[in-house]
Design a protein around this motif. Sequence first.
Motif, short mmCIF file in Angstrom:
data_model
loop_
_atom_site.label_atom_id
_atom_site.label_comp_id
_atom_site.label_asym_id
_atom_site.label_seq_id
_atom_site.Cartn_x
_atom_site.Cartn_y
_atom_site.Cartn_z
N TYR A 174 7.31 8.32 10.05
CA TYR A 174 7.40 7.89 11.45
C TYR A 174 8.35 6.72 11.65
O TYR A 174 8.14 5.89 12.53
CB TYR A 174 6.00 7.52 11.96
CG TYR A 174 5.02 8.66 11.93
CD1 TYR A 174 5.16 9.75 12.78
CD2 TYR A 174 3.95 8.64 11.05
CE1 TYR A 174 4.26 10.80 12.75
CE2 TYR A 174 3.04 9.68 11.01
CZ TYR A 174 3.20 10.76 11.86
OH TYR A 174 2.30 11.80 11.83
N LEU A 175 9.40 6.66 10.84
CA LEU A 175 10.33 5.54 10.94
C LEU A 175 10.94 5.46 12.33
O LEU A 175 10.99 4.39 12.95
CB LEU A 175 11.44 5.68 9.89
CG LEU A 175 12.53 4.60 9.93
CD1 LEU A 175 11.92 3.22 9.67
CD2 LEU A 175 13.62 4.90 8.90
N LYS A 176 11.42 6.58 12.86
CA LYS A 176 12.05 6.60 14.17
C LYS A 176 11.07 6.17 15.26
O LYS A 176 11.40 5.36 16.14
CB LYS A 176 12.59 7.99 14.48
CG LYS A 176 13.35 8.08 15.80
CD LYS A 176 13.93 9.47 16.01
CE LYS A 176 14.67 9.56 17.33
NZ LYS A 176 15.24 10.93 17.56
N TYR B 143 0.84 -1.20 0.00
CA TYR B 143 0.00 0.00 0.00
C TYR B 143 0.88 1.25 0.00
O TYR B 143 1.75 1.42 0.86
CB TYR B 143 -0.92 -0.02 1.22
CG TYR B 143 -1.81 1.18 1.39
CD1 TYR B 143 -2.59 1.65 0.34
CD2 TYR B 143 -1.86 1.84 2.62
CE1 TYR B 143 -3.42 2.75 0.51
CE2 TYR B 143 -2.70 2.94 2.80
CZ TYR B 143 -3.46 3.39 1.75
OH TYR B 143 -4.27 4.48 1.92
N GLN B 144 0.65 2.12 -0.95
CA GLN B 144 1.46 3.33 -1.10
C GLN B 144 1.42 4.19 0.16
O GLN B 144 2.43 4.76 0.57
CB GLN B 144 0.96 4.12 -2.30
CG GLN B 144 1.78 5.37 -2.61
CD GLN B 144 1.26 6.11 -3.83
OE1 GLN B 144 0.32 5.68 -4.50
NE2 GLN B 144 1.89 7.24 -4.13
N GLY B 145 0.25 4.28 0.78
CA GLY B 145 0.14 5.08 1.99
C GLY B 145 0.98 4.55 3.13
O GLY B 145 1.48 5.32 3.97
N MET B 146 1.19 3.23 3.17
CA MET B 146 2.01 2.64 4.23
C MET B 146 3.47 3.03 4.07
O MET B 146 4.17 3.31 5.05
CB MET B 146 1.84 1.11 4.22
CG MET B 146 2.52 0.42 5.38
SD MET B 146 1.83 0.94 6.97
CE MET B 146 3.19 0.50 8.07
N TRP B 147 3.96 3.06 2.84
CA TRP B 147 5.35 3.48 2.61
C TRP B 147 5.55 4.93 3.01
O TRP B 147 6.57 5.29 3.62
CB TRP B 147 5.70 3.28 1.13
CG TRP B 147 5.96 1.85 0.80
CD1 TRP B 147 5.08 0.95 0.27
CD2 TRP B 147 7.18 1.14 1.00
NE1 TRP B 147 5.68 -0.28 0.12
CE2 TRP B 147 6.97 -0.20 0.56
CE3 TRP B 147 8.43 1.49 1.50
CZ2 TRP B 147 7.97 -1.16 0.61
CZ3 TRP B 147 9.43 0.53 1.56
CH2 TRP B 147 9.19 -0.77 1.11
N LYS B 148 4.59 5.77 2.69
CA LYS B 148 4.69 7.19 3.07
C LYS B 148 4.61 7.36 4.58
O LYS B 148 5.30 8.20 5.16
CB LYS B 148 3.59 7.99 2.37
CG LYS B 148 3.76 8.06 0.86
CD LYS B 148 2.63 8.85 0.21
CE LYS B 148 2.83 8.95 -1.30
NZ LYS B 148 1.74 9.70 -1.98
#
Length: 419
Positions: A330-332, A320-325
Amino acid sequence: FFSSRRRHTRLQGDWSSDVCSSDLPPNMNNSYDYIVIGAGIVGASTALKLKQQGHQVLILEKEKSPGLHQSGRNSGVIHSGIYYKPNSLKSNLCIRGRELLLEFIDVEKVPNRVEGKLVVDDQISKIEDLYVRAQNLGMEGVSIFDKKEILEKEPNCKFKTALFVPQAGVVDYKVVSEKIISKFLSLGGEVKYFNQVNAVKDDGNLKKIFTSENQFETEFLINCAGLYSDTVAKLDNLEPNLQIIPFRGEYFTIDSKKSNYVNNMIYPIADPNLPFLGIHLTKTIDGNIEAGPNAVLAFAKEGYDWTTFNVKEFASIISYQGMWKLGKKYLKTGLSEMYRSLNKKVFLTEISKFIPDINANDLTPRVSGVRAQAVDINGNLVDDFVFESKDNSLHVLNAPSPAATSSFAIGEYIANKVS
């Protein structure tokens, strides 16, 4: 939405037993005015409200009993509504829902405790801002506490400033869900368990619902499927601009020998950039202290532990594109939540910010929950309730916390909207 038919009406908020049930003839052909998908607390409340209006209503549930997922796997908090923007849908439904919930559990004799909570922070300016919001919401009895007043409420609390919110409480929402279903059945409503919805077809002005066990038809379909609400919406040929991403919330129970360390609830002030509140301490209805939840990505929609993995569902999440964004934003934070999930000492550090003298041996994992979090195509965590309509159907596509507190108001809102 409907052809003219005779309906019963009643005063909102009257949960007494002398209510009118439907005067329609017994259902002999699996045809209903309304079918509600999902016997969680939102679906149950919606179905009950529609039944009280005199309709023929069926709930379809894939499990063996109500409230087995989000409704029965949460901290049990009766939310005050203080965190939400005044006059937003979330705020209005929470405040109205709390009133209706308290009325229902009082009539139905559901054990509960409404003794308030402390919202704590080291920055007095944040406490003062939240106090102003409480005034704007018309909340009575909300007060800024100094250290002496804090210790009178919570003798073990470490913070020097707090906001006391008397409207907060606790209840077991699994029990509430069961009581709602019992009330619904007593009025002539129907629930079909072990009926997972596999297909939805339009047939003129009717919806045909195909499940793992049977076929039904309805004039109007209401989707309250929680973790699977986006899946059901697609079965109804709806293409929502969001996807449900499952986030597991993990809790620890503190040793019962230290159950006197917290009297009610100690909460942090929520990060305005995240819909996840963060770890807080709650004394449950059975007297235990629970700490949590964190929020980690689950590998399945019902991924209640690290070992539960659904290939199809996980593939849908990561494609899902939204999940990558979302991950880029919020990676940290996500890595921090995962690390805390895997390391009890980190969880303990968070707890120790609130109260002293808790050690790792005091912490026992309790049953986890999975939050159905809607994420839009741009990677934004959808914070408010989302309802989307189609011909002869309405889909509850996002019902985050405080959905359990708000459930009766959500049911009232939906019933008024569709009828």
